[in-house]
Design a protein around this motif. Structure first.
Motif, PDB file in Angstrom:
ATOM      1  N   ALA A  52       0.818  -1.217   0.000  1.00 23.08           N
ATOM      2  CA  ALA A  52       0.000   0.000   0.000  1.00 23.08           C
ATOM      3  C   ALA A  52       0.852   1.268   0.000  1.00 23.08           C
ATOM      4  N   LEU A  53       1.968   1.269   0.746  1.00 24.34           N
ATOM      5  CA  LEU A  53       2.811   2.462   0.816  1.00 24.34           C
ATOM      6  C   LEU A  53       3.424   2.781  -0.549  1.00 24.34           C
ATOM      7  N   THR A  54       3.826   1.756  -1.262  1.00 28.03           N
ATOM      8  CA  THR A  54       4.365   1.952  -2.614  1.00 28.03           C
ATOM      9  C   THR A  54       3.309   2.569  -3.523  1.00 28.03           C
ATOM     10  N   VAL A  55       2.094   2.069  -3.445  1.00 25.52           N
ATOM     11  CA  VAL A  55       1.001   2.576  -4.279  1.00 25.52           C
ATOM     12  C   VAL A  55       0.698   4.032  -3.948  1.00 25.52           C
ATOM     13  N   ILE A  56       0.618   4.339  -2.663  1.00 27.25           N
ATOM     14  CA  ILE A  56       0.287   5.715  -2.240  1.00 27.25           C
ATOM     15  C   ILE A  56       1.355   6.695  -2.722  1.00 27.25           C
ATOM     16  N   LEU A  57       2.620   6.360  -2.509  1.00 23.57           N
ATOM     17  CA  LEU A  57       3.699   7.254  -2.925  1.00 23.57           C
ATOM     18  C   LEU A  57       3.797   7.344  -4.447  1.00 23.57           C
ATOM     19  N   SER A  58       3.422   6.295  -5.137  1.00 29.13           N
ATOM     20  CA  SER A  58       3.396   6.325  -6.601  1.00 29.13           C
ATOM     21  C   SER A  58       2.365   7.336  -7.094  1.00 29.13           C
ATOM     22  N   ILE A  59       1.198   7.325  -6.485  1.00 32.95           N
ATOM     23  CA  ILE A  59       0.152   8.289  -6.853  1.00 32.95           C
ATOM     24  C   ILE A  59       0.602   9.708  -6.516  1.00 32.95           C
ATOM     25  N   VAL A  60       1.227   9.883  -5.356  1.00 30.61           N
ATOM     26  CA  VAL A  60       1.748  11.204  -4.971  1.00 30.61           C
ATOM     27  C   VAL A  60       2.772  11.690  -5.992  1.00 30.61           C
ATOM     28  N   SER A  61       3.642  10.796  -6.431  1.00 31.85           N
ATOM     29  CA  SER A  61       4.650  11.138  -7.431  1.00 31.85           C
ATOM     30  C   SER A  61       4.014  11.608  -8.729  1.00 31.85           C
TER      31      SER A  61
END
Length: 303
Positions: free
Chosen positions: A127-136
């Motif tokens: 989930a953390l990877t997905v969230i930071l990917s969207i933020v990026s």
């Protein structure tokens, strides 16, 4: 009679021509060279975090997800900047300015790429990877892109999503943000300043036509800008030693990083002395070489 002759001559292109042409245009929207660099940085972060215990399925899917997410960001960037791209020599032949892809087609394509990339990352990472990917993606597409016409603050904002790929790779492997992750994030973050500013120096005339303001010191190709490029390049030398200092990698990669950093740093003195395009080009090409060489050295020397 003339109309009949014209109608006979103007025939719709066959599918054998249209399909490959459209496919090529969509491929260009992804900016594959840039997106491959992003995907490689994701894979680098993952490989460094796993210490050789690589899950190849996750690595491959992370790389694919990173490529498509980068493609989404640059596609949105091109949609927003399509009118500006028309006036710049370096971008006027892109799919949107040339009409090879319509705006609605580009939007649909970017949405599909986003959904697929997020689905891949959700299934194969965390989930953390997905969230930071969207933020990026949001930072690059909707914050950095409009800021390019405001001032050099855009480079500082754009450096954040630009430095996230190796961090995302590390988080995909470990599920957490550690000091090791922040070190590899920091190296790529600082690297982007001389990289972006060298590109902005070389493309200054084009950027001015589009109203882009990416150079520091009031946007001038002057000694102040050259000094700032030099300072940020100099920071890469001690930063490149941190992975060895904190036990992420060993001595061999520290030597490679130092040699590359010093060679990169040395290029900046010519720019300060001459202020010409040739010197800026050397820094630009040097930046493209520095990052993958150093990252490969870290991967080969992980402990």
């Amino acid at each position: 009679m003339v109309n009949e002759m014209i109608s006979e001559q103007v025939q719709p292109l066959p599918n054998q021509v249209l399909v490959p042409a459209k496919t090529k245009a969509y491929w260009e929207l992804l900016k594959p060279r840039l997106s491959f660099l992003v995907a490689f940085s994701c894979a680098f972060g993952y490989g460094l975090a796993t210490h050789g215990n690589v899950n190849w399925t996750i690595l491959i899917m992370l790389t694919l997800g990173g490529f498509l997410l980068s493609g989404t960001s640059v596609c949105i960037n091109q949609i927003i900047e399509r009118d500006f791209d028309k006036v710049m020599t370096r971008t006027m032949n892109r799919p949107l300015p040339t009409g090879r892809v319509t705006v609605s087609e580009a939007i649909t394509f970017s949405v599909i790429c986003l959904i697929v990339s997020i689905a891949i990352l959700f299934i194969f990472t965390n989930a953390l990877t997905v969230i930071l990917s969207i933020v990026s993606m949001v930072l690059y597409s909707f914050v950095y892109t409009p800021l390019k016409r405001v001032g050099s603050i855009a480079v500082f904002v754009g450096a954040v999503p630009g430095a996230l790929p190796p961090l995302l790779g590390w988080i995909a492997a470990t599920g957490s943000i550690s000091h090791e992750a922040m070190i590899i994030f920091g190296i790529q973050f600082i690297w982007q300043f001389p990289h972006f500013w060298a590109i902005a120096w070389v493309a200054d005339d084009d950027y001015k036509r589009a109203g882009f303001k990416l150079l520091p010191s009031g946007g001038g190709k002057d000694l102040n800008t050259a000094i700032q490029i030099m300072v940020y390049t100099m920071f890469l030398i001690p930063l490149g030693l941190l992975p060895a200092k904190f036990g992420i990698t060993g001595l061999n990669s520290a030597i490679v990083a130092t040699v590359c950093g010093v060679a990169f740093f040395a290029q900046t003195f010519s720019l300060m002395k001459t202020g010409n395009q040739k010197s800026a080009l050397r820094i630009m090409f040097g930046s493209f070489l520095y990052l993958p060489i150093v990252q490969i050295a870290y991967l080969l020397d992980k402990v």
